[in-house]
Design an enzyme around this catalytic site. Structure first.
Site, mmCIF file in Angstrom:
data_model
loop_
_atom_site.group_PDB
_atom_site.id
_atom_site.type_symbol
_atom_site.label_atom_id
_atom_site.label_comp_id
_atom_site.label_asym_id
_atom_site.label_seq_id
_atom_site.Cartn_x
_atom_site.Cartn_y
_atom_site.Cartn_z
ATOM 1 N N CYS A 28 27.524 4.995 0.345
ATOM 2 C CA CYS A 28 26.564 4.677 -0.715
ATOM 3 C C CYS A 28 27.016 5.195 -2.076
ATOM 4 C CB CYS A 28 25.188 5.233 -0.363
ATOM 5 S SG CYS A 28 25.196 6.947 0.207
ATOM 6 N N LYS A 37 35.608 10.434 1.725
ATOM 7 C CA LYS A 37 35.236 9.016 1.811
ATOM 8 C C LYS A 37 35.308 8.363 0.438
ATOM 9 C CE LYS A 37 31.860 9.630 5.557
ATOM 10 N NZ LYS A 37 30.401 9.697 5.831
ATOM 11 N N SER A 39 13.466 1.526 21.019
ATOM 12 C CA SER A 39 12.694 0.798 20.001
ATOM 13 C C SER A 39 12.224 -0.573 20.467
ATOM 14 C CB SER A 39 13.535 0.643 18.728
ATOM 15 O OG SER A 39 13.824 1.894 18.163
ATOM 16 N N HIS A 64 20.903 7.770 -5.984
ATOM 17 C CA HIS A 64 22.045 8.658 -6.195
ATOM 18 C C HIS A 64 22.475 8.595 -7.657
ATOM 19 C CE1 HIS A 64 22.128 9.285 -2.018
ATOM 20 N NE2 HIS A 64 23.287 8.736 -1.691
ATOM 21 N N GLN A 113 23.061 13.458 -4.951
ATOM 22 C CA GLN A 113 22.671 12.486 -3.936
ATOM 23 C C GLN A 113 21.298 12.794 -3.337
ATOM 24 O OE1 GLN A 113 27.296 12.249 -2.581
ATOM 25 N NE2 GLN A 113 25.861 11.356 -1.125
ATOM 26 N N VAL A 115 17.405 1.853 6.241
ATOM 27 C CA VAL A 115 18.295 0.818 5.713
ATOM 28 C C VAL A 115 18.053 -0.509 6.409
ATOM 29 C CG1 VAL A 115 20.710 0.128 5.419
ATOM 30 C CG2 VAL A 115 20.025 2.496 4.984
ATOM 31 N N SER A 132 17.347 10.577 0.944
ATOM 32 C CA SER A 132 17.288 9.368 1.773
ATOM 33 C C SER A 132 18.662 8.960 2.274
ATOM 34 C CB SER A 132 16.644 8.211 1.012
ATOM 35 O OG SER A 132 17.350 7.946 -0.182
#
EC number: 1.2.1.11
Length: 342
Positions: A130, A214, A40, A242, A157, A14, A160
């Site tokens: 999402c 959610k 990172s 999705h 869904q 993302v 990813s």
């Protein structure tokens, strides 16, 4: 004059999409920073035609940026978003950490843009789940036209939604099936290749999962708490995108033709609905696109004032990165982004 923007979690799926979409929509950027954990540091990501290198969040001075796009875990956001907000920038957070906080607006710009006025309470805005994001984009114009009473949703869904580990697991298991290799699940509780899993998240005491909860909690916060909503969330062997089967009951009559016209005029929606064997959208076709696609709009003959429809969107875009960038655009258009002093 552009803004100074930091993307936290820039190395994830993302986070990288956020960087790409900032460029795609020509968001006014003067300086861009990639921020992540110490693991990172120095990792290279791309923005526009240049490479930028990740900096550690512990050492980064957030007082020098105007807006922060966050794509991190809920626990990480709980720790860092308030600290960042206190330094001045507005944090647009993609995790579940702040969505139900009464002092944090939960925003889909096509649905409840006026809630942006609450952003300075904590300098945090939440991005919805999402699967919720695409659902509310399709529901809101219909609710405005003929008040929604009840919604029944089944989701399909993509992997990813579970991050890079989910994508890797589907890829590895698919290869393994054809080579007779091992397909033991790691990210998902059962094999995802050539299978579907009617379980996402973790179980609550009532037998529903937190992913399902959610969706109804966030829809209530953004549209109307009076809407009755029941959900079954299913993981399917699709890489990106999705899909949702949606049954809607209205308080007043609304037939399929009226609904089709309303949705054609709705912001963020593209209706692809022809009565032939290719007259609908699949997640493959929605991949990489900005829109929420609505197909298969039809009267429900089993009950009065009811419609069925099929809703599809790229979960990495409208379901996450695109919505976050659109919130930043909304703040810019309303003059709510204060530029930090140099």
């Amino acid at each position: 004059m552009g803004y100074r923007v930091a993307v936290v979690g820039a190395t994830g799926n993302v986070g990288r999409e956020m960087l790409a979409i900032l460029e795609d929509v020509n968001f006014p950027v003067d300086e861009i920073y990639a921020v992540a954990s110490r693991n990172s540091i120095g990792v290279e990501v791309n923005y526009a035609d240049k490479r930028i290198y990740c900096q550690a969040i512990d050492d980064f001075d957030f007082s020098k940026v105007d807006v922060v796009l966050m794509s991190v875990s809920g626990a990480f956001s709980k720790e860092w978003s308030p600290k960042i907000g206190k330094q001045g920038p507005i944090v647009i957070d993609n995790s579940s950490a702040w969505r139900m906080d009464p002092d944090v607006p939960l925003i889909v710009p096509e649905v409840n843009p006026d809630d942006a006025s609450l952003a300075r309470r904590k300098n945090i805005i939440a991005n919805p789940n999402c699967s919720t994001a695409q659902l509310v984009v399709a529901l809101k114009p219909l609710h405005d036209a003929a008040k929604i009473k009840r919604v029944v949703v089944s989701t399909y869904q993509s992997v990813s939604g579970a991050g890079k580990a989910g994508v890797d697991e589907l890829w590895d298991q698919t290869k393994a099936v054809f080579t007779l290799g091992p397909t033991e699940p790691k990210k998902f509780p059962k094999q995802i290749a050539f299978n579907v899993i009617p379980f996402i998240g973790s179980f609550n005491d009532d037998g529903y999962t937190d992913e399902e909860a959610k969706m109804w909690n966030e829809t209530h916060k953004m549209i109307d708490p009076a809407i009755k909503l029941t959900v079954t969330c299913v993981r399917v062997p699709v890489f990106v995108g999705h899909s949702e089967s949606v049954n809607i009951e209205f308080e007043t009559p609304l037939d399929e033709d009226e609904a089709r016209e309303i949705l054609r005029d709705a912001p963020g929606v593209l209706v692809v609905d022809k009565r032939d064997d290719k007259g609908y959208i699949t997640p493959k076709e929605a991949q990489g696109e900005f829109a929420v696609y609505v197909s298969r709009i039809r009267n429900d003959h089993s009950a009065p004032n009811c419609l069925n429809m099929w809703v599809v969107s790229d979960n990495l875009r409208k379901g996450a990165a695109l919505n976050a960038v659109q919130i930043a655009q909304l703040l810019h258009e309303r003059g709510m982004l204060e530029r930090a002093h140099a």
